[in-house]
Scaffold this motif. Structure first.
Motif, PDB file in Angstrom:
ATOM      1  N   ARG A   7      -4.798 115.005  15.257  1.00  0.00           N
ATOM      2  CA  ARG A   7      -4.988 114.955  16.708  1.00  0.00           C
ATOM      3  C   ARG A   7      -4.030 113.955  17.346  1.00  0.00           C
TER       4      ARG A   7
ATOM      5  N   GLN B 101     -10.556 119.398  17.666  1.00  0.00           N
ATOM      6  CA  GLN B 101     -11.397 118.476  18.414  1.00  0.00           C
ATOM      7  C   GLN B 101     -12.869 118.710  18.130  1.00  0.00           C
ATOM      8  N   HIS B 102     -13.279 119.955  18.051  1.00  0.00           N
ATOM      9  CA  HIS B 102     -14.687 120.253  17.761  1.00  0.00           C
ATOM     10  C   HIS B 102     -15.075 119.746  16.373  1.00  0.00           C
TER      11      HIS B 102
ATOM     12  N   ASP C 257     -15.649 116.019  16.546  1.00  0.00           N
ATOM     13  CA  ASP C 257     -16.913 115.724  17.236  1.00  0.00           C
ATOM     14  C   ASP C 257     -18.115 115.952  16.320  1.00  0.00           C
TER      15      ASP C 257
ATOM     16  N   ALA D 192      -7.318 126.727  12.631  1.00  0.00           N
ATOM     17  CA  ALA D 192      -8.307 127.580  13.290  1.00  0.00           C
ATOM     18  C   ALA D 192      -9.115 128.392  12.285  1.00  0.00           C
TER      19      ALA D 192
ATOM     20  N   TYR E 222      -0.572 115.529  17.570  1.00  0.00           N
ATOM     21  CA  TYR E 222      -0.478 116.478  18.686  1.00  0.00           C
ATOM     22  C   TYR E 222      -0.351 115.728  20.013  1.00  0.00           C
TER      23      TYR E 222
ATOM     24  N   PRO F 205      -5.502 121.563  19.217  1.00  0.00           N
ATOM     25  CA  PRO F 205      -6.288 122.777  18.952  1.00  0.00           C
ATOM     26  C   PRO F 205      -7.781 122.534  19.163  1.00  0.00           C
ATOM     27  N   GLU F 206      -8.418 123.476  19.800  1.00  0.00           N
ATOM     28  CA  GLU F 206      -9.843 123.333  20.112  1.00  0.00           C
ATOM     29  C   GLU F 206     -10.670 123.145  18.851  1.00  0.00           C
ATOM     30  N   ALA F 207     -10.320 123.885  17.808  1.00  0.00           N
ATOM     31  CA  ALA F 207     -11.081 123.765  16.557  1.00  0.00           C
ATOM     32  C   ALA F 207     -10.974 122.361  15.974  1.00  0.00           C
TER      33      ALA F 207
ATOM     34  N   ASP G  49      -0.785 120.567  23.009  1.00  0.00           N
ATOM     35  CA  ASP G  49      -2.218 120.811  23.165  1.00  0.00           C
ATOM     36  C   ASP G  49      -2.923 120.629  21.827  1.00  0.00           C
TER      37      ASP G  49
END
Length: 548
Positions: free
Chosen positions: A244, A259-260, A263, A212, A247, A255-257, A253
């Protein structure tokens, strides 16, 4: 002191004396030993069966060096730092897996067991370098079903004891002095160890916090990796995909950071590809394997077409018709993130369909010493040199000691074509020069016009270089100041120039592997005038293809 300490890459930090003590091994690294893996993360990356066969025969070939022996040469005195990192990282287990058969499985066990004998409970600056150690952790976990699932209980117990100790070491040592790609590698080891080994979930939680914090620093808003290298872009994205996958396999889960970052990075990796599927040769990159790049892009599962510009890492991509041009228009990466950086500011590459025409010379897998000095030099790039000096000062052991402080670019897209204008001040130490470059590619993709302008003192020698891919053939046109360039397909391009004399010279190309291929470069030579010294040049498609 081991062989690897001589390399800057492995110089131990201030706490090294304590990590080498029995007290540290008994206290900081001790703890419960997992009986097995909670799950095995996916490993979608291909191995090389031929390379695996060499490993079966105790031939260890990495990064342009090869050593053999009845015993693995873990600390071979003549080995480069990149070779030592590969040897101790065990990522080559996938090559043995690709070979298949019980012999490959047995060899993997022999090599792992031998490493444990020597380094399992003894700290070493090479074997226990955090990013090398993390690579080994992910390899042992990722290749578990290949070499360990059917192993005897004694070896399994030793491996899992060592894995737990190594993961605890990462928890103590990371981030430390690590930056950029090596730090991502270390965090990946923490993710794998923390999620796959029971009793180490705290390490996985800390890895999530590091991701993060670190991903916004390393993955810039344009999706480019902070090291400004196509090769680093590919490797970093591959690490993120692996994390990813880990996980997801552990039903945790993502981490959002993370996946971003995937992308954002995926379209930028596409940005760096030529029509043949390989990467552009900037900042230590080779072409890479198109199949692997395709696999990474497929595994990323992220949509997005290649960008036109990546302003945060400083590159432009111009496409028209079948022509693709990639140009370095940025300040080199910052100190500490510039290990593989080259002095190639304002250099460009040009491909026509699947054929490369204008290239940079590339990089050696070892990327140190004489090879780095030669291939990271400005003269090894399709750009301008003044007085045979570099626009950034190249350190043979990696990194830059001087770099342009100001690089600016402007892009204009119009119906008739695309214009990119850029300049840098890397030659201020040589008569206060600024190098201005203009590239205009017509909308047909068959007419590239350029101008290089040097603004500064008089009486300095300059050279404008265009390195040609080895597949291109050059002929001199006697009745005019021009060259005829023939691509392997038979397509013809004419090169013209004004403001400097045209000549050709020998060059080399290291776009793949460790053996350079001979090729040719076009060189425009001249002497600067007071004020502005312009040199105009152009590449134009000639007529239709002809037979060989």
């Amino acid at each position: 002191m081991t062989a690897g300490v001589a390399h800057k890459r492995f110089k131990p930090g201030s706490g090294a004396w304590y990590r080498g003590t029995a007290l540290y091994q008994m206290t900081a690294l001790s703890g419960p030993v997992p009986a097995g893996l909670s799950f095995v993360p996916p490993d979608p990356w291909p191995g090389d069966a031929q390379h695996g066969q060499e490993l079966l025969n105790n031939r260890f070939r990495f990064t342009g060096q090869s050593f053999s022996g009845e015993l693995p040469p873990w600390l071979e005195p003549g080995a480069s730092a990149p070779w030592l990192a590969e040897m101790h990282g065990f990522d080559w287990l996938r090559h043995l897996r690709a070979t298949g058969g019980d012999a490959a499985r047995r060899q993997a066990r022999v090599l792992v067991s031998h490493w444990l004998d020597l380094f399992g409970r003894k700290w070493d600056p090479v074997a226990w370098a955090p990013d090398v150690l993390a690579t080994r952790v992910t390899a042992w976990i990722g290749q578990h079903d290949f070499f360990l699932a059917s192993a005897d209980d004694q070896l399994r117990a030793r491996v899992f004891d060592s894995l737990a100790r190594q993961v605890r070491f990462l928890d103590h040592a990371v981030p430390g002095r690590l930056k950029g790609g090596p730090l991502l590698t270390a965090v990946k080891g923490m993710v794998y160890g923390g999620l796959c080994l029971s009793g180490l979930s705290r390490v996985a939680e800390r890895a999530g916090s590091l991701l993060a914090r670190e991903l916004p620093r390393q993955v810039l808003p344009d999706g480019g990796h902070v090291e400004h290298s196509p090769a680093s872009q590919l490797l970093a994205l591959r690490h993120l995909i692996d994390m990813r996958g880990c996980y997801r396999a552990g039903r945790a889960d993502v981490p959002e950071a993370l996946q971003h970052a995937i992308d954002r990075m995926t379209p930028t990796l596409r940005f760096f590809r030529h029509g043949d599927g390989g990467l552009a040769l900037f900042n230590g990159a080779q072409e890479g394997e198109a199949v692997l790049i395709d696999t990474v892009l497929g595994q990323a599962d992220a949509r997005g077409r290649p960008l036109k510009s990546t302003p945060h890492i400083g590159f432009e991509r111009i496409t028209a018709g079948r022509t693709c041009i990639l140009m370095d228009t940025g300040v080199p990466p910052a100190p500490g993130l510039d290990e593989h950086a080259h002095a190639g500011t304002l250099s460009f590459e040009m491909s026509i369909g699947r054929e490369r025409l204008i290239v940079n010379c590339g990089a050696h897998p070892g990327d140190q010493g004489p090879w780095r000095a030669a291939l990271a030099a400005t003269a090894a790039h399709s750009t301008v040199t003044i007085d045979d000096t570099n626009s950034s000062a190249v350190n043979d052991e990696g990194g830059l000691t001087r770099r342009p402080s100001r690089v600016r670019s402007l892009r204009q897209d119009a119906e008739e074509g695309t214009l990119v204008e850029a300049h840098h001040d890397g030659y201020q130490i040589r008569g206060g020069f600024t190098h201005h470059r203009r590239l205009f590619l017509a909308e047909s993709g068959e007419d590239l016009r350029g101008q290089d302008t040097l603004t500064g003192a008089a009486g300095h020698k300059f050279a404008v270089r265009f390195h040609l891919h080895p597949g291109v053939r050059v002929a001199t046109l006697e009745d005019e100041a021009a060259l005829l360039l023939r691509l392997p397909s038979g397509a013809l391009w004419k090169f013209r120039a004004g403001g400097a004399g045209i000549e050709t010279a020998d060059s080399i190309y290291l776009g793949q592997g460790a053996e350079p291929r001979p090729t040719v470069q076009i060189v425009l030579r001249g002497i600067t005038q007071l004020g502005e010294t312009p040199v105009k040049w152009g590449f134009r498609r000639e007529g239709s293809d002809i037979d060989s």
